[in-house]
Design an enzyme around this catalytic site. Structure first.
Site, PDB file in Angstrom:
ATOM      1  N   CYS A 188       1.065  -1.023   0.111  1.00 30.07           N
ATOM      2  CA  CYS A 188      -0.119  -0.426  -0.363  1.00 30.07           C
ATOM      3  C   CYS A 188       0.400   0.987   0.161  1.00 30.07           C
ATOM      4  CB  CYS A 188      -0.487   0.207   1.142  1.00 30.07           C
ATOM      5  SG  CYS A 188      -2.699  -1.008   1.297  1.00 30.07           S
ATOM      6  N   CYS A 247       5.950 -27.134  -0.020  1.00 30.57           N
ATOM      7  CA  CYS A 247       4.844 -28.173   0.240  1.00 30.57           C
ATOM      8  C   CYS A 247       5.088 -29.131  -0.036  1.00 30.57           C
ATOM      9  CB  CYS A 247       2.831 -28.008   0.839  1.00 30.57           C
ATOM     10  SG  CYS A 247       2.359 -27.341  -1.638  1.00 30.57           S
TER      11      CYS A 247
HETATM   12 ZN   LIG Z   1       2.810 -25.365  -2.288  1.00 32.41          ZN
END
Ligand SMILES: [Zn+2]
Length: 251
Positions: A188, A247
């Protein structure tokens, strides 16, 4: 189970009559422990609404001071607060508004180093940071801790938000960042922000947080992008990427 006092039954009366909440849900909220990272445009409304709803434990982490340019959208703060630490002032406001809560306001920056202490005894993390790097750090440290988190970002007249499950079965923020077009990189301070837009995002994050704490279904791994000026929005299913740097190499 956390029992509700007579004062709490009176305070939360309008919320308790919702079938989505009920007595059991209100007790769940009372047991809930959240970490709000950032006490600015997103963090102030998130903290105020979650405190208002009776989320029993609210930890805030922010190491910034209140500036005059914050006041158009960080409505928890007044002109007299300028120059003080945001975490301190917001912590006091929450405690003044709801004395039954455990408010833990810390003047500290969230990063890889401070994360283990800040994530201790927390059920859910809310990103209110205005920083891509901070979100990457939140994603990594909460994944290690097995915790879900809710991201939010707003610039100019547009905002976006998403929730990530503890195991990242529906993808992670690193998966999303790999899709560079969908990520707001500048904040911002550089691009500007219309005050109510950041409030819109914060309240969407707040609803997702309440849903999670109440045990309702949460749209994990779904990014919603809204332009508040035009009213147009679209949804993106993030999904776990096979080549994700975070992940996928741990699933
Ligand atoms: Zn991921």
């Amino acid at each position: 189970m956390a029992e509700l006092t007579d004062a709490e039954l009176a305070r939360y009366a309008r919320q308790l009559i919702l079938p989505e909440v009920d007595l059991e849900g209100q007790a769940r909220l009372k047991r809930g422990r959240v970490l709000i990272i950032g006490a600015g445009g997103l963090g102030t409304p998130i903290a105020q609404y979650l405190a208002g709803a009776g989320v029993g434990g609210i930890r805030i982490a922010d190491n910034d001071h209140i500036e005059l340019s914050n006041l158009p959208r960080q409505l928890a703060y007044t002109e007299q607060d300028v120059g003080q630490f945001k975490a301190d002032v917001l912590g006091r406001r929450l405690a003044d508004g709801n004395s039954g809560l455990a408010v833990d306001a810390r003047v500290i920056r969230f990063d890889i180093g401070s994360a283990p202490t800040l994530l201790e005894d927390i059920d859910l993390v809310l990103d209110a940071t205005d920083s891509l790097q901070a979100r990457l750090d939140i994603d990594r440290t909460t994944f290690t801790a097995g915790l879900p988190w809710v991201m939010g970002a707003a610039v100019r007249t547009s905002g976006q938000w998403a929730a990530f499950d503890g195991r990242r079965e529906q993808g992670c923020y690193h998966c999303l960042v790999a899709d560079a077009d969908q990520v707001q990189r500048a904040g911002c301070a550089e691009l500007g922000i219309l005050g109510p837009v950041v409030g819109l995002v914060a309240l969407q994050q707040s609803v997702l947080a309440l849903k999670y704490l109440l045990g309702a279904s949460v749209p994990w791994g779904q990014l919603r992008v809204l332009d508040a000026w035009s009213g147009e929005h679209h949804d993106i299913t993030i999904g776990a990427r096979k080549n994700c740097s975070m992940c996928q190499n741990q699933h």
